[in-house]
Design a protein around this motif. Structure first.
Motif, PDB file in Angstrom:
ATOM      1  N   HIS A 199       0.828  -1.211   0.000  1.00 12.47           N
ATOM      2  CA  HIS A 199       0.000   0.000   0.000  1.00 12.47           C
ATOM      3  C   HIS A 199       0.861   1.260   0.000  1.00 12.47           C
ATOM      4  O   HIS A 199       0.658   2.165  -0.821  1.00 12.47           O
ATOM      5  CB  HIS A 199      -0.926   0.006   1.206  1.00 12.47           C
ATOM      6  N   PHE A 200       1.820   1.330   0.920  1.00 13.41           N
ATOM      7  CA  PHE A 200       2.611   2.552   1.033  1.00 13.41           C
ATOM      8  C   PHE A 200       3.544   2.744  -0.157  1.00 13.41           C
ATOM      9  O   PHE A 200       3.804   3.886  -0.563  1.00 13.41           O
ATOM     10  CB  PHE A 200       3.404   2.554   2.347  1.00 13.41           C
ATOM     11  N   PHE A 201       4.007   1.660  -0.749  1.00  8.02           N
ATOM     12  CA  PHE A 201       4.861   1.795  -1.929  1.00  8.02           C
ATOM     13  C   PHE A 201       4.089   2.428  -3.083  1.00  8.02           C
ATOM     14  O   PHE A 201       4.567   3.372  -3.724  1.00  8.02           O
ATOM     15  CB  PHE A 201       5.407   0.430  -2.347  1.00  8.02           C
ATOM     16  N   HIS A 202       2.872   1.947  -3.330  1.00  2.59           N
ATOM     17  CA  HIS A 202       2.081   2.491  -4.432  1.00  2.59           C
ATOM     18  C   HIS A 202       1.480   3.847  -4.079  1.00  2.59           C
ATOM     19  O   HIS A 202       1.290   4.689  -4.960  1.00  2.59           O
ATOM     20  CB  HIS A 202       1.004   1.488  -4.842  1.00  2.59           C
ATOM     21  N   PHE A 203       1.168   4.060  -2.818  1.00  3.64           N
ATOM     22  CA  PHE A 203       0.681   5.354  -2.359  1.00  3.64           C
ATOM     23  C   PHE A 203       1.718   6.443  -2.624  1.00  3.64           C
ATOM     24  O   PHE A 203       1.441   7.477  -3.264  1.00  3.64           O
ATOM     25  CB  PHE A 203       0.342   5.250  -0.864  1.00  3.64           C
ATOM     26  N   LEU A 204       2.944   6.218  -2.178  1.00  5.17           N
ATOM     27  CA  LEU A 204       4.002   7.218  -2.321  1.00  5.17           C
ATOM     28  C   LEU A 204       4.477   7.331  -3.767  1.00  5.17           C
ATOM     29  O   LEU A 204       4.749   8.427  -4.259  1.00  5.17           O
ATOM     30  CB  LEU A 204       5.179   6.864  -1.398  1.00  5.17           C
ATOM     31  N   GLY A 205       4.554   6.182  -4.462  1.00  2.00           N
ATOM     32  CA  GLY A 205       5.017   6.200  -5.848  1.00  2.00           C
ATOM     33  C   GLY A 205       4.074   6.927  -6.781  1.00  2.00           C
ATOM     34  O   GLY A 205       4.504   7.757  -7.594  1.00  2.00           O
ATOM     35  N   SER A 206       2.770   6.642  -6.671  1.00  2.00           N
ATOM     36  CA  SER A 206       1.809   7.316  -7.545  1.00  2.00           C
ATOM     37  C   SER A 206       1.672   8.790  -7.178  1.00  2.00           C
ATOM     38  O   SER A 206       1.488   9.640  -8.054  1.00  2.00           O
ATOM     39  CB  SER A 206       0.444   6.625  -7.481  1.00  2.00           C
ATOM     40  N   SER A 207       1.796   9.112  -5.880  1.00  5.90           N
ATOM     41  CA  SER A 207       1.766  10.520  -5.464  1.00  5.90           C
ATOM     42  C   SER A 207       2.931  11.288  -6.079  1.00  5.90           C
ATOM     43  O   SER A 207       2.768  12.434  -6.524  1.00  5.90           O
ATOM     44  CB  SER A 207       1.831  10.631  -3.931  1.00  5.90           C
ATOM     45  N   GLU A 208       4.104  10.655  -6.114  1.00  5.42           N
ATOM     46  CA  GLU A 208       5.269  11.320  -6.702  1.00  5.42           C
ATOM     47  C   GLU A 208       5.091  11.535  -8.202  1.00  5.42           C
ATOM     48  O   GLU A 208       5.454  12.588  -8.731  1.00  5.42           O
ATOM     49  CB  GLU A 208       6.537  10.502  -6.433  1.00  5.42           C
TER      50      GLU A 208
END
Length: 311
Positions: free
Chosen positions: A100-109
């Motif tokens: 979750h946090f990997f895709h949360f932070l990656g897509s936000s970036e």
């Protein structure tokens, strides 16, 4: 088939089983991680502490640095543990949390880079109204929308993955719990998961990428008609060079990894590409923005002098 999970933990296979290589890679990625924390932390500190940098451009740069700190922290420490301890087990809940946090932070970036491109477009093409258009409220709304979109995008993948049935094997061919290696282990149908990975994740990445391209098309068109000399055009465009470099570093590997997601891709290829944007890009971003930006360099020197003066 019931939506229940028989596998209660996964085992991450990591980058290599060669113990000699593991020791070398541990030192390499530890240095990379420390450099990323220091570099991004320094940019975040000067963006907050230096009044001259309280502008939209540096507000978004501070957000980017914070995203880089968080994103590499999600994956690199677990990878470092894998070099020292075997087997590298992770609970089902821990695996979903990391995903979750990997895709949360990656897509936000990815979305944030599109917003930063829009900011540069307004600054260059409409400088007289820049502070009116990119006011404090607009910047906060854009940043909030960026983080929110990333969160709900990741939540979609996390919820759908949690509803899959895993009956074994439980060895994830990766150094962290990414969605594609997990889907390969599912015993139930993953058609919907892969479809959403291709469509939704691809749309977010491509949408932000095309917003960036559109921003730079407007910038280049404006500079071509506004300035007569190539020297003047390049001087104005050079303010975007750092952002354009970061865009290339992130979008190229991400698009190649997620746009055509399938179950039969090479695990080694996926891991190499993932390393580029999860570990290498966060450490390069501060270098790019520092080396190409006189304001950041001046602010860093000022902060270091103040810190040495106190000591």
């Amino acid at each position: 088939m019931e939506n229940e999970t028989e596998v209660h933990e996964f085992v991450l296979t990591g980058l290599t089983k060669d113990h000699q290589k593991q020791h070398i890679l541990f030192i390499f990625f530890l240095l990379i991680y420390i450099a990323s924390l220091i570099g991004n932390g320094a940019i975040l500190a000067v963006a907050v502490a230096e009044p001259r940098l309280h502008t939209p451009m540096y507000f978004f740069l501070g957000n980017l640095s914070w995203l880089d700190i968080c994103s590499c922290t999600v994956t690199v420490p677990k990878m470092l543990c894998g070099f020292l301890m075997e087997p590298q087990a992770i609970s089902f809940t821990g695996c979903l949390t990391q995903l979750h946090f990997f895709h949360f932070l990656g897509s936000s970036e990815g979305i944030l880079l599109g917003v930063m491109g829009f900011d540069r477009c307004v600054a260059i093409c409409n400088p007289l109204r820049y502070t009116v258009i990119m006011n404090k409220l607009t910047c906060l709304l854009l940043a909030g929308a960026t983080w929110s979109a990333g969160f709900f995008h990741a939540l979609m993948h996390t919820v759908l993955t949690s509803r899959l049935w895993f009956c074994g094997p439980n060895h994830v061919q990766h150094f962290f719990c990414d969605i594609k290696p997990l889907l390969k282990l599912a015993c139930s149908s993953t058609t919907l998961n892969f479809s959403l990975l291709n469509i939704v994740t691809g749309s977010i990445a491509l949408g932000a990428f095309f917003l960036t391209l559109l921003s730079y098309f407007c910038i280049i068109s404006f500079l071509f008609f506004k300035f007569q000399s190539w020297q003047s055009r390049w001087k104005a465009f050079s303010t975007c060079a750092s952002h354009l470099s970061v865009v290339a570093l992130l979008y190229v590997p991400v698009l190649s990894n997620y746009m055509l997601a399938s179950a039969g891709e090479s695990a080694e290829r996926e891991m190499i590409i993932t390393i580029l944007y999860s570990a290498i890009t966060p450490v390069l971003n501060p270098l790019i923005y520092t080396l190409r930006n006189q304001e950041v360099k001046s602010a860093l020197k000022k902060m270091l002098k103040q810190m040495s003066g106190r000591n």
